[in-house]
Design a protein around this motif. Structure first.
Motif, PDB file in Angstrom:
ATOM      1  N   GLY A 259       0.785  -1.224   0.000  1.00 48.77           N
ATOM      2  CA  GLY A 259       0.000   0.000   0.000  1.00 48.77           C
ATOM      3  C   GLY A 259       0.816   1.272   0.000  1.00 48.77           C
ATOM      4  O   GLY A 259       0.266   2.363   0.186  1.00 48.77           O
ATOM      5  N   THR A 260       2.131   1.168  -0.230  1.00 47.94           N
ATOM      6  CA  THR A 260       2.966   2.361  -0.275  1.00 47.94           C
ATOM      7  C   THR A 260       4.096   2.143  -1.264  1.00 47.94           C
ATOM      8  O   THR A 260       4.588   1.018  -1.425  1.00 47.94           O
ATOM      9  N   MET A 261       4.509   3.228  -1.904  1.00 51.72           N
ATOM     10  CA  MET A 261       5.628   3.177  -2.854  1.00 51.72           C
ATOM     11  C   MET A 261       6.904   3.769  -2.258  1.00 51.72           C
ATOM     12  O   MET A 261       7.931   3.813  -2.922  1.00 51.72           O
ATOM     13  N   LYS A 262       6.847   4.231  -1.018  1.00 55.05           N
ATOM     14  CA  LYS A 262       8.024   4.846  -0.401  1.00 55.05           C
ATOM     15  C   LYS A 262       9.110   3.801  -0.166  1.00 55.05           C
ATOM     16  O   LYS A 262       8.871   2.762   0.464  1.00 55.05           O
ATOM     17  N   LYS A 263      10.296   4.056  -0.667  1.00 60.37           N
ATOM     18  CA  LYS A 263      11.377   3.082  -0.564  1.00 60.37           C
ATOM     19  C   LYS A 263      11.821   2.838   0.872  1.00 60.37           C
ATOM     20  O   LYS A 263      12.306   1.762   1.208  1.00 60.37           O
ATOM     21  N   ASP A 264      11.692   3.879   1.722  1.00 62.25           N
ATOM     22  CA  ASP A 264      12.152   3.735   3.100  1.00 62.25           C
ATOM     23  C   ASP A 264      11.027   3.334   4.056  1.00 62.25           C
ATOM     24  O   ASP A 264      11.236   3.267   5.269  1.00 62.25           O
ATOM     25  N   ALA A 265       9.836   3.063   3.523  1.00 61.80           N
ATOM     26  CA  ALA A 265       8.713   2.671   4.381  1.00 61.80           C
ATOM     27  C   ALA A 265       8.974   1.294   4.976  1.00 61.80           C
ATOM     28  O   ALA A 265       9.471   0.390   4.314  1.00 61.80           O
ATOM     29  N   ARG A 266       8.627   1.133   6.243  1.00 60.54           N
ATOM     30  CA  ARG A 266       8.818  -0.148   6.922  1.00 60.54           C
ATOM     31  C   ARG A 266       7.494  -0.805   7.268  1.00 60.54           C
ATOM     32  O   ARG A 266       7.410  -2.028   7.376  1.00 60.54           O
ATOM     33  N   ALA A 267       6.459  -0.014   7.468  1.00 59.59           N
ATOM     34  CA  ALA A 267       5.151  -0.534   7.851  1.00 59.59           C
ATOM     35  C   ALA A 267       4.220  -0.559   6.643  1.00 59.59           C
ATOM     36  O   ALA A 267       4.141   0.410   5.889  1.00 59.59           O
ATOM     37  N   GLY A 268       3.515  -1.678   6.465  1.00 58.54           N
ATOM     38  CA  GLY A 268       2.549  -1.758   5.383  1.00 58.54           C
ATOM     39  C   GLY A 268       1.321  -0.920   5.678  1.00 58.54           C
ATOM     40  O   GLY A 268       0.914  -0.768   6.833  1.00 58.54           O
ATOM     41  N   ARG A 269       0.728  -0.392   4.630  1.00 65.81           N
ATOM     42  CA  ARG A 269      -0.534   0.351   4.741  1.00 65.81           C
ATOM     43  C   ARG A 269      -1.637  -0.550   4.209  1.00 65.81           C
ATOM     44  O   ARG A 269      -1.855  -0.635   2.990  1.00 65.81           O
TER      45      ARG A 269
ATOM     46  N   ILE B  34       6.951  -4.459   5.906  1.00 58.44           N
ATOM     47  CA  ILE B  34       7.221  -4.672   4.485  1.00 58.44           C
ATOM     48  C   ILE B  34       8.504  -5.486   4.351  1.00 58.44           C
ATOM     49  O   ILE B  34       9.560  -5.105   4.862  1.00 58.44           O
ATOM     50  N   THR B  35       8.418  -6.615   3.655  1.00 65.56           N
ATOM     51  CA  THR B  35       9.552  -7.526   3.559  1.00 65.56           C
ATOM     52  C   THR B  35       9.664  -8.064   2.139  1.00 65.56           C
ATOM     53  O   THR B  35       8.771  -8.762   1.658  1.00 65.56           O
ATOM     54  N   ALA B  36      10.771  -7.747   1.482  1.00 64.99           N
ATOM     55  CA  ALA B  36      11.027  -8.291   0.154  1.00 64.99           C
ATOM     56  C   ALA B  36      11.545  -9.720   0.274  1.00 64.99           C
ATOM     57  O   ALA B  36      12.153 -10.098   1.279  1.00 64.99           O
ATOM     58  N   GLY B  37      11.300 -10.507  -0.763  1.00 62.01           N
ATOM     59  CA  GLY B  37      11.790 -11.876  -0.795  1.00 62.01           C
ATOM     60  C   GLY B  37      10.720 -12.920  -0.552  1.00 62.01           C
ATOM     61  O   GLY B  37      10.943 -14.111  -0.790  1.00 62.01           O
ATOM     62  N   LEU B  38       9.543 -12.480  -0.088  1.00 60.66           N
ATOM     63  CA  LEU B  38       8.462 -13.420   0.201  1.00 60.66           C
ATOM     64  C   LEU B  38       7.470 -13.552  -0.958  1.00 60.66           C
ATOM     65  O   LEU B  38       6.512 -14.316  -0.860  1.00 60.66           O
TER      66      LEU B  38
END
Length: 267
Positions: free
Chosen positions: A98-108, A119-123
């Motif tokens: 739910g966000t395009m911010k590269k430094d965002a850590r929490a999902g919207r 937010i976790t890449a690789g899954l």
């Protein structure tokens, strides 16, 4: 045992959301590999869950439901502390965050609270490479059981590779001490326990999916770059975690090469 108990606590609380929850991480790895014959026994201190938000219901609201069940928010988004301060980490892939911010850590993922998932890449491969398993307690006094989607071995292997790659990059930059040898040993457990053809079938699923394809190509490249010789980082880390077993590093390399060659022949 404690990690499984707290995982079941979370699944019990989030029972109505189970169709959109996928077990990932070490507990999923051990469901596929069992104890194996390594000197280092299977062990984890937490549980990892991926949310598939494509059909995630609005109710019950996840954060509030977990708190009502006795969980408390941890320091990081998506971290939920249960009994004994054992953590259940809830994650969401970037394209569903739910966000395009590269430094965002929490999902919207409204109406669920902002701190619900990290937010976790690789899954991404886990969303398409998963199957239902019956999850039971490790404590014989606990009779609870849940049918839950569990990430497939190939999806778990790619997720571990991406995780280690990110931490290797952080370590090279002197910004992180988060590099864990056990993640590489978990990769070895998967390579050792799962037939190469079964891993290749999982990779085929990933490559056929628009969102999973790039992540899987990246993960395979990590294995090629960092796992191709006994002195490469992945085999070394796995051997260090494996109580000094001198057979782990060369075996890691041989199994990695078998997988990469088999995948290459399919393309």
């Amino acid at each position: 045992m404690a990690a499984r108990t707290v995982l079941l606590d979370a699944l019990e609380a989030l029972n109505s959301h189970l169709p959109n929850i996928i077990l990932v991480g070490a507990q999923a790895v051990y469901l596929h590999t069992g104890a194996g014959d390594l000197a280092q026994p299977p062990m984890t201190t937490d549980a990892d869950l991926a949310l598939d938000t494509s059909a995630l219901a609005h109710e019950p609201e996840i954060a509030g439901t977990l708190m009502n069940a006795g969980f408390s928010p941890g320091k990081n988004p998506g971290s939920w502390l249960g009994r004994g301060q054992v953590a259940v980490d809830i994650m969401v892939v970037p394209w569903q965050s739910g966000t395009m911010k590269k430094d965002a850590r929490a999902g919207r993922i409204p109406p669920h609270a902002k701190n619900t998932a990290r937010i976790t890449a690789g899954l991404e491969p886990a969303l398409v490479d998963c199957a239902a398993h019956r999850l039971t307690a490790l404590d014989p006094r606990d009779s609870r059981q849940f049918d839950l989607r569990v990430a497939g071995p190939a999806a778990l292997l790619i997720a571990k590779a991406i995780k280690i790659e990110e931490r290797l990059a952080d370590a090279d930059g002197g910004t992180s001490t988060r590099l864990k040898e056990k993640d590489a040993l978990d990769m070895f457990r998967l390579l050792q326990a799962i037939e190469t053809e079964d891993l290749v079938q999982g990779v085929r699923l990933h490559l056929a999916d628009d969102q999973a394809r790039g992540v899987t190509v990246r993960g395979l490249k990590v294995m090629e770059t960092h796992g191709n010789t006994p002195r490469s980082p992945l085999p070394i880390l796995a051997a260090q975690a494996g109580a000094g077993d001198v057979t782990i590093a060369p075996s890691f390399v041989a199994l990695t090469q078998d997988l990469l060659n088999a995948v290459g022949k399919q393309q």
